[in-house]
Design a protein around this motif. Sequence first.
Motif, PDB file in Angstrom:
ATOM      1  N   MET A   1       0.827  -1.219   0.000  1.00  0.00           N
ATOM      2  CA  MET A   1       0.000   0.000   0.000  1.00  0.00           C
ATOM      3  C   MET A   1       0.852   1.255   0.000  1.00  0.00           C
ATOM      4  N   ARG A   7       1.193   9.224  -2.113  1.00  0.00           N
ATOM      5  CA  ARG A   7       0.015   9.501  -2.946  1.00  0.00           C
ATOM      6  C   ARG A   7      -0.093  10.996  -3.226  1.00  0.00           C
ATOM      7  N   SER A 169      -7.396   7.861 -11.331  1.00  0.00           N
ATOM      8  CA  SER A 169      -7.467   6.839 -10.275  1.00  0.00           C
ATOM      9  C   SER A 169      -8.065   5.567 -10.855  1.00  0.00           C
ATOM     10  N   PRO A 170      -7.809   4.435 -10.207  1.00  0.00           N
ATOM     11  CA  PRO A 170      -8.448   3.195 -10.678  1.00  0.00           C
ATOM     12  C   PRO A 170      -9.971   3.297 -10.626  1.00  0.00           C
ATOM     13  N   GLU A 171     -10.482   4.059  -9.670  1.00  0.00           N
ATOM     14  CA  GLU A 171     -11.940   4.229  -9.563  1.00  0.00           C
ATOM     15  C   GLU A 171     -12.484   4.913 -10.824  1.00  0.00           C
ATOM     16  N   ARG A 232      -7.222  -3.539 -10.486  1.00  0.00           N
ATOM     17  CA  ARG A 232      -6.077  -4.106  -9.748  1.00  0.00           C
ATOM     18  C   ARG A 232      -4.771  -3.822 -10.474  1.00  0.00           C
ATOM     19  N   GLU A 235      -3.770  -0.226  -9.903  1.00  0.00           N
ATOM     20  CA  GLU A 235      -3.291  -0.063  -8.524  1.00  0.00           C
ATOM     21  C   GLU A 235      -1.863  -0.573  -8.396  1.00  0.00           C
ATOM     22  N   HIS A 236      -1.634  -1.749  -8.978  1.00  0.00           N
ATOM     23  CA  HIS A 236      -0.311  -2.352  -8.889  1.00  0.00           C
ATOM     24  C   HIS A 236       0.730  -1.483  -9.586  1.00  0.00           C
ATOM     25  N   HIS A 238       0.581   1.697 -10.188  1.00  0.00           N
ATOM     26  CA  HIS A 238       0.728   2.933  -9.418  1.00  0.00           C
ATOM     27  C   HIS A 238       1.840   2.751  -8.379  1.00  0.00           C
ATOM     28  N   GLU A 239       1.715   1.690  -7.601  1.00  0.00           N
ATOM     29  CA  GLU A 239       2.706   1.420  -6.550  1.00  0.00           C
ATOM     30  C   GLU A 239       4.080   1.145  -7.142  1.00  0.00           C
TER      31      GLU A 239
END
Length: 485
Positions: A1, A7, A169-171, A232, A235-236, A238-239
């Motif tokens: 996370m 972020r 964003s993923p959203e 997903r 998100e991955h 992004h990190e």
Amino acid sequence: MLSEELRNKYQLIIGLEVHAQLLTQSKMFAADANEYGKSPNTQISAITLGHPGTLPKVNRKAIAFAVKMGLACNSEITRYNVFARKNYFYPDLPKGYQLTQDKGPICVGGRVPVQLPDWTKKEVILNRVHMEEDAGKSIHLADEPDTLVDFNRAGTPLIEIVTEPVLTSPEEAYAFLSEVKKLVKYLDICDGNMEEGSLRCDANVSVMLKGSAELGKKVEVKNMNSFRNVFRAIEHEHERLVGLLEAGEEVVSETRTFDADSGTTASMRTKEDLNDYRYFPEPDLSPVVISDEWLNAVKSTMPLLPRELYKKFVEEFGLPEYDASFLTESKDVALWFNKLCTKTQNYKAASNWMMGPVKSTLGDYSLSDDYPISHEILAELIALVEDGKVSYTAASQTLFAELMKSPGESPMDLAERLNLIQESDESSLRPIVEEVLASNTAKVKEYKSGKKGLMGLFMGQVMQRSHGKADPKVATKLLTELLEK
Ligand code: ADP
Ligand code: MG
């Protein structure tokens, strides 16, 4: 996370490329059937296989479908369309090139309004929507030493919807994909089935320092077979990308593949070994010119769009956004509800019926054809409840289920036959109310000294004595009247 600090330090940027297979009967440039799930290599012709001397021919319906999407996205429609050959070698590409649009896509620009989980709205700017044909499919079976090739998919008409790098964003990516799926289904141009590959998405992801004027280097992630997995994968990445930059490393522009089991991505190829596709205009096809007449004809087939119905449900019918969101989620529900509202003015009640009893039957029945209960019958049912003739409980549980079994029966007759008509007549309810109060003198005293919560207990007994048939509104009125005396 990722930590809150990271972020805030970096801005995530996403651009999506969405492929949608068009629901035409035949292929993009040949007459073979465009049908999913047939035995391998049965839906093919010499044209699809690119045999020497064969000539492609454009599928007019596919063009019209692409125009529909462009109109729904407020894109500019290109009138003079040229197809281009994109040359590369791959076993599932028998012609050695894919027909696509290079310069001059059929739909230029455009925007798709989406709704985010927190009910805020965003307009996603499109770069383009262009037409192309699908390739065949290479099949690598677990126990087979050889790779198998199925050409059935080759030549399937596709549109590719390309966003600008504007998602953050993923959203937002998820919301955009949901909206695109909804749109193509409303337009009836694609079934939107991600598992069968009718809708596919590649995600381009980059990060940059917040406030930076220049976008970061992007990676392109492929092979996500659900919206959830697109989420997903983003998100991955992004990190991973923030991790690289924080470690002082450089991002490599590359194509990566997503692995759903681990939720991670792995490099497939870098931009250095990028193919030079040597695009050139397809010499065997004359340009497709979209005349004013044709464009107007397509315009006249445009259905109501989900956002238009949403607006109508909220603004004209005064429904909560939550309701409008549910009601426009699927075209079947939206159109059925819209028609129901020509038979009843009680929009909120109608919406509640859709979200409750009707929804619970949608696993077994379809609203698009032969739904056992007609709009008129449901409107009557709503009126029966509204007029206090039948309780909502009796109507939604007993009557509704009975009407599903015997379509066409009158709700009122059925309610009478099943003895479900409520006592809303004051003179017949009054003795019951009086009885209840007379047998609860102690409680009545408590009520009068301030324990207003006891109303529920009196109501319960009135219901019991009337065998559930007391109209709660009338019963409450009588109880209040007698208790306040
Ligand atoms: P390419 O030339 O690599 O194909 P394009 O400019 O055609 O790149 O864009 C392809 C997709 O990548 C588009 O959806 C676009 O919005 C997205 N994209 C481009 N640059 C970025 C970036 N820096 N970060 C995220 N997405 C990007
Ligand atoms: Mg590109």
